[in-house]
Design a protein around this motif. Structure first.
Motif, short mmCIF file in Angstrom:
data_model
loop_
_atom_site.label_atom_id
_atom_site.label_comp_id
_atom_site.label_asym_id
_atom_site.label_seq_id
_atom_site.Cartn_x
_atom_site.Cartn_y
_atom_site.Cartn_z
N ASP A 30 0.88 -1.17 0.00
CA ASP A 30 0.00 0.00 0.00
C ASP A 30 0.92 1.22 0.00
O ASP A 30 1.52 1.55 1.03
CB ASP A 30 -0.89 -0.02 1.24
CG ASP A 30 -1.81 1.19 1.34
OD1 ASP A 30 -1.75 2.06 0.45
OD2 ASP A 30 -2.56 1.27 2.32
N LEU A 31 1.06 1.86 -1.15
CA LEU A 31 2.03 2.94 -1.27
C LEU A 31 1.69 4.13 -0.38
O LEU A 31 2.60 4.81 0.11
CB LEU A 31 2.16 3.38 -2.73
CG LEU A 31 2.60 2.31 -3.72
CD1 LEU A 31 2.83 2.93 -5.09
CD2 LEU A 31 3.84 1.57 -3.24
N ALA A 32 0.41 4.38 -0.16
CA ALA A 32 0.03 5.48 0.75
C ALA A 32 0.55 5.20 2.15
O ALA A 32 1.09 6.08 2.81
CB ALA A 32 -1.49 5.67 0.75
N GLY A 33 0.40 3.96 2.60
CA GLY A 33 0.91 3.57 3.92
C GLY A 33 2.43 3.62 3.98
O GLY A 33 3.00 4.06 4.98
N MET A 34 3.07 3.17 2.91
CA MET A 34 4.53 3.21 2.87
C MET A 34 5.05 4.65 2.93
O MET A 34 6.06 4.93 3.57
CB MET A 34 5.05 2.51 1.62
CG MET A 34 4.84 1.01 1.63
SD MET A 34 5.47 0.23 0.12
CE MET A 34 7.25 0.24 0.46
N GLU A 35 4.34 5.55 2.25
CA GLU A 35 4.75 6.95 2.28
C GLU A 35 4.56 7.53 3.68
O GLU A 35 5.44 8.22 4.20
CB GLU A 35 3.95 7.76 1.26
CG GLU A 35 4.41 9.21 1.18
CD GLU A 35 3.62 10.03 0.18
OE1 GLU A 35 4.20 10.98 -0.37
OE2 GLU A 35 2.42 9.74 -0.03
N ARG A 36 3.43 7.21 4.31
CA ARG A 36 3.19 7.69 5.69
C ARG A 36 4.26 7.17 6.65
O ARG A 36 4.69 7.88 7.56
CB ARG A 36 1.80 7.24 6.19
CG ARG A 36 0.66 8.09 5.71
CD ARG A 36 -0.62 7.79 6.45
NE ARG A 36 -1.01 6.39 6.39
CZ ARG A 36 -1.72 5.84 5.41
NH1 ARG A 36 -2.12 6.58 4.39
NH2 ARG A 36 -2.03 4.56 5.44
N ASN A 37 4.69 5.92 6.44
CA ASN A 37 5.70 5.31 7.31
C ASN A 37 7.13 5.66 6.92
O ASN A 37 8.08 5.11 7.46
CB ASN A 37 5.52 3.78 7.31
CG ASN A 37 4.20 3.36 7.91
OD1 ASN A 37 3.62 4.07 8.73
ND2 ASN A 37 3.71 2.19 7.50
N ARG A 38 7.26 6.54 5.94
CA ARG A 38 8.56 7.01 5.46
C ARG A 38 9.44 5.89 4.90
O ARG A 38 10.66 5.92 4.99
CB ARG A 38 9.31 7.75 6.57
CG ARG A 38 8.54 8.98 7.04
CD ARG A 38 9.26 9.70 8.11
NE ARG A 38 8.45 10.83 8.57
CZ ARG A 38 8.81 11.64 9.53
NH1 ARG A 38 9.95 11.47 10.15
NH2 ARG A 38 8.03 12.63 9.88
N GLU A 39 8.77 4.89 4.31
CA GLU A 39 9.50 3.81 3.65
C GLU A 39 9.82 4.18 2.21
O GLU A 39 10.79 3.67 1.65
CB GLU A 39 8.68 2.52 3.69
CG GLU A 39 8.41 2.01 5.10
CD GLU A 39 7.41 0.87 5.08
OE1 GLU A 39 7.75 -0.20 4.52
OE2 GLU A 39 6.30 1.04 5.62
N ILE A 40 8.99 5.04 1.63
CA ILE A 40 9.24 5.51 0.27
C ILE A 40 9.07 7.03 0.23
O ILE A 40 8.35 7.60 1.05
CB ILE A 40 8.30 4.86 -0.78
CG1 ILE A 40 6.83 5.20 -0.49
CG2 ILE A 40 8.52 3.36 -0.88
CD1 ILE A 40 5.88 4.77 -1.60
N ILE A 41 9.75 7.61 -0.72
CA ILE A 41 9.59 9.04 -0.99
C ILE A 41 9.24 9.18 -2.47
O ILE A 41 9.97 8.69 -3.33
CB ILE A 41 10.88 9.83 -0.71
CG1 ILE A 41 11.25 9.76 0.77
CG2 ILE A 41 10.74 11.29 -1.15
CD1 ILE A 41 12.62 10.33 1.09
#
Length: 199
Positions: A30-41
């Motif tokens: 879930d890219l939205a979750g990954m972005e929130r968790n600072r796993e992706i930029i």
């Protein structure tokens, strides 16, 4: 890791479509979750992918690049950029098989947001087609062709925003499977997931 895309509309599309797919298959990210968790930029580069083939290399981060196919000769330039990026360690680049991300939308999802019946192929400019249909359906005495180029671009950009937000939110798994039978979007998400694990 970095997810390099052309613009902010692509972020809207990818975060929403990945949330849909993740709900159906939790092994997909879930890219939205990954972005929130600072796993992706997400890094929107505002077009011109060829300038970014090696520019981010000094950061030594995993990179996933996704670029719209567009039309020739732009397509060929982007293919060269993708090949250059794919030669670098922990970097993957892909070109959409369709013209742009909006081409993966199902007409039913668009119709649910705007009371029109869009008709487009994989290589058509969906935003322009939809903007014209929306405009013409609400103006009896004035047609799209009578608008200035500037007005057409402004209206197309407005439509592009809701296509990548509201229309994506109307997508379902069956609609997506119909528009993306080869699972191209799933392959992007799987690649992002694999690269994120190397970070």
């Amino acid at each position: 890791m970095l997810v390099v895309i052309e613009g902010t509309h692509d972020i809207e599309f990818l975060t929403r479509i990945s949330t849909l797919l993740h709900a159906d298959d939790p092994t997909l990210p879930d890219l939205a979750g990954m972005e929130r968790n600072r796993e992706i930029i997400f890094l929107p580069i505002s077009g011109h992918p060829q300038a970014w083939g090696k520019r981010l290399a000094p950061l030594n981060l995993p990179e996933f690049h996704l670029y719209d196919r567009e039309e020739s000769p732009v397509t060929e330039l982007r293919q060269q950029t993708v090949a250059t990026i794919n030669q670098r360690c922990c970097c993957r680049a892909m070109l959409t098989s369709k013209r742009s991300l909006e081409n993966y939308l199902h007409p039913h999802a668009i119709q649910a947001v705007a009371d029109i019946t869009p008709q487009f192929g994989d290589q058509d400019c969906v935003a322009t087609d939809v903007a014209q249909r929306v405009f013409d359906s609400s103006h009896e005495d004035y047609s799209w062709s009578q608008l200035t180029r500037r007005a057409q671009v402004r209206l197309t950009n407005r439509v592009k925003h809701w296509l990548n937000t509201s229309a994506v939110e109307q997508m379902t798994i069956p609609l997506l499977q119909e528009r993306d039978p080869d699972g191209e979007i799933i392959s992007w998400l799987e690649t992002i997931d694999q690269l994120a694990k190397t970070a």
